[in-house]
Design a protein around this motif. Structure first.
Motif, PDB file in Angstrom:
ATOM      1  N   ALA A 149      76.627  61.984 -20.119  1.00 22.46           N
ATOM      2  CA  ALA A 149      75.214  61.867 -19.692  1.00 22.46           C
ATOM      3  C   ALA A 149      74.720  60.601 -20.897  1.00 22.46           C
ATOM      4  O   ALA A 149      74.102  60.082 -20.817  1.00 22.46           O
ATOM      5  N   LEU A 150      74.426  61.354 -22.032  1.00 20.98           N
ATOM      6  CA  LEU A 150      73.594  59.863 -23.006  1.00 20.98           C
ATOM      7  C   LEU A 150      74.086  59.144 -23.386  1.00 20.98           C
ATOM      8  O   LEU A 150      73.931  57.736 -23.020  1.00 20.98           O
ATOM      9  N   GLU A 151      75.744  59.009 -22.960  1.00 26.49           N
ATOM     10  CA  GLU A 151      76.083  57.268 -23.084  1.00 26.49           C
ATOM     11  C   GLU A 151      75.350  56.591 -21.641  1.00 26.49           C
ATOM     12  O   GLU A 151      75.234  55.349 -21.253  1.00 26.49           O
ATOM     13  N   GLY A 160      74.055  47.882 -26.550  1.00 23.66           N
ATOM     14  CA  GLY A 160      75.476  47.190 -28.256  1.00 23.66           C
ATOM     15  C   GLY A 160      75.343  48.885 -27.550  1.00 23.66           C
ATOM     16  O   GLY A 160      75.487  49.836 -27.251  1.00 23.66           O
ATOM     17  N   VAL A 161      76.368  49.089 -28.918  1.00 23.74           N
ATOM     18  CA  VAL A 161      77.086  50.247 -29.599  1.00 23.74           C
ATOM     19  C   VAL A 161      75.463  50.752 -29.974  1.00 23.74           C
ATOM     20  O   VAL A 161      74.833  50.640 -30.729  1.00 23.74           O
ATOM     21  N   GLY A 162      75.780  52.350 -29.606  1.00 19.39           N
ATOM     22  CA  GLY A 162      74.971  53.291 -29.200  1.00 19.39           C
ATOM     23  C   GLY A 162      75.314  54.144 -30.838  1.00 19.39           C
ATOM     24  O   GLY A 162      76.540  54.277 -31.400  1.00 19.39           O
ATOM     25  N   VAL A 179      86.991  63.409 -27.048  1.00 20.40           N
ATOM     26  CA  VAL A 179      85.481  62.566 -26.745  1.00 20.40           C
ATOM     27  C   VAL A 179      85.831  61.452 -28.001  1.00 20.40           C
ATOM     28  O   VAL A 179      84.876  60.514 -27.832  1.00 20.40           O
ATOM     29  N   LEU A 180      85.564  62.441 -29.132  1.00 20.76           N
ATOM     30  CA  LEU A 180      86.326  61.328 -29.766  1.00 20.76           C
ATOM     31  C   LEU A 180      87.093  60.596 -30.812  1.00 20.76           C
ATOM     32  O   LEU A 180      87.701  61.504 -30.696  1.00 20.76           O
ATOM     33  N   HIS A 181      87.749  59.424 -31.878  1.00 22.61           N
ATOM     34  CA  HIS A 181      88.412  59.144 -31.954  1.00 22.61           C
ATOM     35  C   HIS A 181      88.543  58.486 -33.269  1.00 22.61           C
ATOM     36  O   HIS A 181      86.841  57.868 -33.501  1.00 22.61           O
ATOM     37  N   ASP A 182      89.372  58.497 -34.733  1.00 20.54           N
ATOM     38  CA  ASP A 182      88.780  58.077 -35.684  1.00 20.54           C
ATOM     39  C   ASP A 182      89.179  55.917 -34.576  1.00 20.54           C
ATOM     40  O   ASP A 182      90.832  56.267 -35.178  1.00 20.54           O
ATOM     41  N   ALA A 193      84.179  54.846 -24.885  1.00 24.39           N
ATOM     42  CA  ALA A 193      82.593  53.786 -24.437  1.00 24.39           C
ATOM     43  C   ALA A 193      82.802  52.617 -26.014  1.00 24.39           C
ATOM     44  O   ALA A 193      82.175  51.959 -26.035  1.00 24.39           O
ATOM     45  N   GLY A 194      82.902  52.883 -26.842  1.00 20.36           N
ATOM     46  CA  GLY A 194      82.701  52.608 -28.402  1.00 20.36           C
ATOM     47  C   GLY A 194      81.549  53.478 -29.224  1.00 20.36           C
ATOM     48  O   GLY A 194      81.756  52.344 -30.248  1.00 20.36           O
ATOM     49  N   ASN A 195      80.908  54.349 -28.903  1.00 24.42           N
ATOM     50  CA  ASN A 195      79.115  54.006 -29.292  1.00 24.42           C
ATOM     51  C   ASN A 195      79.932  55.334 -30.423  1.00 24.42           C
ATOM     52  O   ASN A 195      80.849  55.734 -30.540  1.00 24.42           O
TER      53      ASN A 195
END
Length: 280
Positions: A149-151, A160-162, A179-182, A193-195
């Motif tokens: 929802a935030l993205e 741009g990148v958030g 949800v996240l990766h290094d 998405a790259g944020n």
């Protein structure tokens, strides 16, 4: 071993959380120079990228329903960032606590805890004041839905990148759904998405939503912003070495030394918030 007095040894040093607001790869931290010191009173700028680029239909093709009939122009808005003062103080009985020891304690506490203080100050004065709440009427979402929802909210307003702002208390849940990766290329924690993400203890400490509303029991507030630009001033020690005697209160013989600095945390375009359940 015979009983005896405990021996005094140096304190155990700590390491700031590596994903906090000063350590995240999506944060640009600048230590201001003497010539730039006035920036610590606050800064303002014209927004970049908050007005989207748009597509224009091919004039050789037949018009389609919904095709725009004229091109849109957008005036950039003036944005600003206000100063946040962070501090750490040391206090003890003066006879057993020298000025040098008190100064060292205050500086060490500020160095370890400044991320916490900046995150809390940013949440209190900016995030919770200006954010658009995307939480549905049904209540908090699970964490993957909340990030989605935030993205989506940011993407509608910024190209741009958030930067996601995640309380430490729910950070472990982000691994449950990948949800996240290094990201070894872009650096730091990233979404699909790259944020990028800031995982902050100061956000957990306050856990405030839009309007300063605390999260429901068992829930947490997440935010997304544009990129972050942090201007950080020098550390001031009060009193300084030249006035070391002024650190002692002659009424109770306690010594106090304060270390503080001013930071200005800026971001751009829309700020979005969502409340998520602090459980898988």
């Amino acid at each position: 071993m015979p009983a005896g007095l405990r021996q005094v040894v140096p304190g155990i040093p700590g390491t700031p959380l590596p994903r906090g607001i000063l350590g995240a790869s999506c944060t640009n931290v600048t230590d201001v120079t003497e010539d730039e010191i006035h920036q610590l009173n606050g800064v303002e700028w014209l927004s970049i990228g908050c007005c989207p680029a748009r597509d224009w239909p091919d004039p050789c093709e037949d018009p389609q329903p919904g095709d725009p009939t004229q091109k849109e122009f957008c005036r950039p808005s003036t944005e600003h960032a206000a100063p946040i003062t962070i501090y750490a103080g040391a206090e003890c009985s003066a006879p057993g606590f020298s000025y040098a020891e008190a100064r060292g304690q205050a500086l060490a506490s500020l160095a370890l805890g400044e991320q916490h203080a900046i995150e809390a100050g940013f949440m209190r004065t900016k995030l919770s004041v200006e954010a658009v709440d995307t939480t549905p009427a049904e209540g908090p979402l699970n964490i993957a839905q909340g990030v989605a929802a935030l993205e989506g909210c940011l993407a509608e307003n910024y190209g741009g990148v958030g930067t996601l702002h995640i309380p430490v208390g729910v950070a472990a849940l982000l691994g449950c759904c990948n949800v996240l990766h290094d990201d070894p290329v872009a650096g730091g924690l990233r979404t699909m998405a790259g944020n990028c993400a800031v995982i902050g203890a100061g956000y957990s400490y306050l856990n405030l939503g839009p309007g300063g509303i605390p999260a429901e029991p068992g829930a947490a507030w997440l935010y997304i912003t544009g990129p972050l630009a942090i201007r950080r001033g020098p550390v001031d020690v009060i009193p300084d070495r030249s006035r070391a005697s002024a650190s002692v209160n002659i009424k109770n013989n306690d010594r106090r030394v304060l270390a503080e600095r001013t930071v200005v945390v800026g971001t751009t375009c829309t700020i979005c918030a969502v409340q998520v359940r602090a459980s898988p």
